[in-house]
Write an enzyme that holds these catalytic residues in place. Structure first.
Site, PDB file in Angstrom:
ATOM      1  N   ASP A 137     -21.788 -58.916  27.255  1.00  0.00           N
ATOM      2  CA  ASP A 137     -21.312 -60.105  26.537  1.00  0.00           C
ATOM      3  C   ASP A 137     -22.089 -60.281  25.231  1.00  0.00           C
ATOM      4  OD1 ASP A 137     -23.559 -60.606  28.105  1.00  0.00           O
ATOM      5  OD2 ASP A 137     -22.951 -62.631  28.689  1.00  0.00           O
TER       6      ASP A 137
ATOM      7  N   ASP B  96     -12.787 -50.911  21.221  1.00  0.00           N
ATOM      8  CA  ASP B  96     -11.704 -51.599  20.507  1.00  0.00           C
ATOM      9  C   ASP B  96     -12.272 -52.616  19.523  1.00  0.00           C
ATOM     10  OD1 ASP B  96      -9.582 -50.295  21.710  1.00  0.00           O
ATOM     11  OD2 ASP B  96      -8.494 -52.145  22.147  1.00  0.00           O
TER      12      ASP B  96
ATOM     13  N   LYS C  73     -24.277 -54.782  32.451  1.00  0.00           N
ATOM     14  CA  LYS C  73     -24.266 -56.184  32.889  1.00  0.00           C
ATOM     15  C   LYS C  73     -25.234 -56.266  34.065  1.00  0.00           C
ATOM     16  CE  LYS C  73     -22.574 -60.401  32.706  1.00  0.00           C
ATOM     17  NZ  LYS C  73     -22.836 -61.322  31.581  1.00  0.00           N
TER      18      LYS C  73
ATOM     19  N   TYR D  30     -12.448 -47.798  36.588  1.00  0.00           N
ATOM     20  CA  TYR D  30     -11.161 -47.127  36.385  1.00  0.00           C
ATOM     21  C   TYR D  30     -10.832 -46.169  37.535  1.00  0.00           C
ATOM     22  CZ  TYR D  30     -10.307 -48.493  31.519  1.00  0.00           C
ATOM     23  OH  TYR D  30     -10.030 -49.174  30.365  1.00  0.00           O
TER      24      TYR D  30
ATOM     25  N   ASP E  73     -14.455 -49.278  26.935  1.00  0.00           N
ATOM     26  CA  ASP E  73     -13.066 -49.506  26.529  1.00  0.00           C
ATOM     27  C   ASP E  73     -13.003 -50.728  25.629  1.00  0.00           C
ATOM     28  OD1 ASP E  73     -10.225 -49.360  26.541  1.00  0.00           O
ATOM     29  OD2 ASP E  73     -10.177 -50.929  28.076  1.00  0.00           O
TER      30      ASP E  73
HETATM   31  C1  IPM Z   1      -8.125 -46.347  25.793  1.00  0.00           C
HETATM   32  C2  IPM Z   1      -6.959 -47.078  26.386  1.00  0.00           C
HETATM   33  C3  IPM Z   1      -6.813 -46.614  27.824  1.00  0.00           C
HETATM   34  C4  IPM Z   1      -8.076 -47.032  28.545  1.00  0.00           C
HETATM   35  C5  IPM Z   1      -5.564 -47.120  28.520  1.00  0.00           C
HETATM   36  C6  IPM Z   1      -4.312 -46.853  27.749  1.00  0.00           C
HETATM   37  C7  IPM Z   1      -5.482 -46.583  29.922  1.00  0.00           C
HETATM   38  O1  IPM Z   1      -7.123 -48.439  26.270  1.00  0.00           O
HETATM   39  O2  IPM Z   1      -8.078 -45.107  25.702  1.00  0.00           O
HETATM   40  O3  IPM Z   1      -9.085 -46.997  25.405  1.00  0.00           O
HETATM   41  O4  IPM Z   1      -8.175 -48.170  28.997  1.00  0.00           O
HETATM   42  O5  IPM Z   1      -8.951 -46.193  28.690  1.00  0.00           O
HETATM   43 MG    MG Z   2      -8.823 -48.995  25.171  1.00  0.00          MG
END
Ligand code: IPM
Ligand code: MG
Length: 352
Positions: A219, A247, A187, A142, A243
């Site tokens: 993975d 999710d 990884k 990032y 990230d």
């Molecule tokens: C998160 C989001 C952010 C990230 C985006 C919106 C930049 O997905 O906070 O997980 O990738 O960190």
């Molecule tokens: Mg995210």
């Protein structure tokens, strides 16, 4: 205790849910005799519209003068076509980078009242799920060198030993306070940065002999999370893997509208936000679930202000309201009592 809090509602439902978080904080200050004051700042798409910049100077300055930050969410289709350096998301990265919020805590919990929402078979989740993803937030791909021309583009993932050490230590320390199980995700079969990551983790492990450490390739970790999520307690990983996995972990709880997060720096200053997005389609309609943001307030009280009793009280209030069958649309099921954003906020404040 006297604290000044920067409110950064952002875009979409951010505005709706931060208002409810403040309602709950106001109740906390009355009940426990604290003094919380607030200032509201622009960030994300709304800031682009007002000032041309996703993260205006004034917002940064205001946040610097505060004791912590509560963020709603940023982004929306309106700004999707903009180049990446002036997109709303840039505000998030700017805040993380500027404040050095390297330690991102993302709990993925199945609330017993909502266990039916979990998309996995009951025999897979058993008694429930309580995973803490510890994501490195200010390094890796990032923030690495990047570039593009017409025919090619690149991003680089790099980590220094110091960056790895400080986040991995957090992982071990958090594991020590939970079930003493830490899984480091990388990884290392491919990436140099992951090989270094793994070496650092192995070296630090000697300092935490009470923690059972494991390593997984990312993975495989993604697969294991849906195959047998109960094997995990604390997961520590880099920025991009964190990230993606956070999710995934949130989705297996079935209630992304419920999950908070904390982004911390070493001295415990922090930014607190729900892990869900700005849901522009339901913004301003009194539909969004404010619980993730309210639980983020709980994390703020716990981690930045050290107000443990208050934090517990917020979590208990949420639990009570769920026990009483109140649900926003996203977690509504047959036989429950459907309420809007504002009513949910008020019910939780009252339960306090
Ligand atoms: C998160 C989001 C952010 C990230 C985006 C919106 C930049 O997905 O906070 O997980 O990738 O960190
Ligand atoms: Mg995210």
């Amino acid at each position: 205790m006297k604290k000044h809090i920067a409110l950064v509602p952002g875009d979409g439902i951010g505005v709706d849910i931060v208002a409810e978080a403040v309602k709950v904080l106001d109740r906390v200050q009355k009940k426990f005799g604290h003094e919380f004051t607030y200032s509201t700042y622009l960030a994300g798409g709304c800031a682009i519209d007002a000032t041309g910049k996703p993260l205006p100077e004034e917002t940064l300055k205001g946040c610097k003068e505060s004791d912590s930050i509560i963020l709603g969410s940023v982004g929306g289709p309106k700004w999707d076509k903009l180049p990446s350096d002036i997109r709303p998301e840039k505000a998030l990265l700017g805040l993380r980078g500027e404040f050095g919020l390297f330690c991102n805590l993302r709990p993925a919990i199945i609330y017993k009242q909502l266990s039916a929402a979990c998309p996995l078979k009951p025999e897979i989740v058993g008694e429930g799920l309580d995973i803490m993803v510890v994501r490195e937030l200010t390094g890796g791909i990032y923030f690495g060198e990047r570039g593009r021309d017409e025919n090619s583009a690149y991003d680089t993932m790099s980590y220094t030993v110091a960056e790895i050490e400080r986040i991995v230590r957090k992982g071990f320390e958090i594991a020590q306070k939970r079930t003493k199980k830490l899984c480091s995700v990388d990884k290392a079969n491919i990436l140099n940065s992951s090989q270094l990551w793994r070496e650092v983790v192995e070296r630090l492990a000697f300092e935490y002999p009470d923690v059972a450490l494991s390593h997984l390739y990312v993975d495989n970790a993604a697969m294991q999370l849906v195959r047998n999520p109960r094997q995990f307690d604390v997961i520590v990983t880099g920025n991009m893997f964190g990230d993606i996995l956070s999710d995934e972990a949130s989705q297996i709880t079935g209630s992304i509208g419920m999950l908070p997060s904390a982004s911390l720096r070493e001295d415990s200053f922090g930014m607190y936000e729900p892990i869900h997005g700005s849901a522009p389609d339901i913004a301003g309609k009194d539909i969004a679930n404010p619980i993730a943001t309210i639980l983020s307030v709980g994390m703020m009280l716990r981690y930045t202000f050290g107000l443990i009793e208050e934090a517990d009280a917020v979590e208990e209030a949420v639990s009570k309201v769920l026990d009483a069958s109140y649900r926003t649309a996203d977690i509504f099921t047959e036989g429950m009592k459907r309420v809007g954003t504002k009513e949910m906020g008020s019910l939780i404040a009252q339960a306090l």
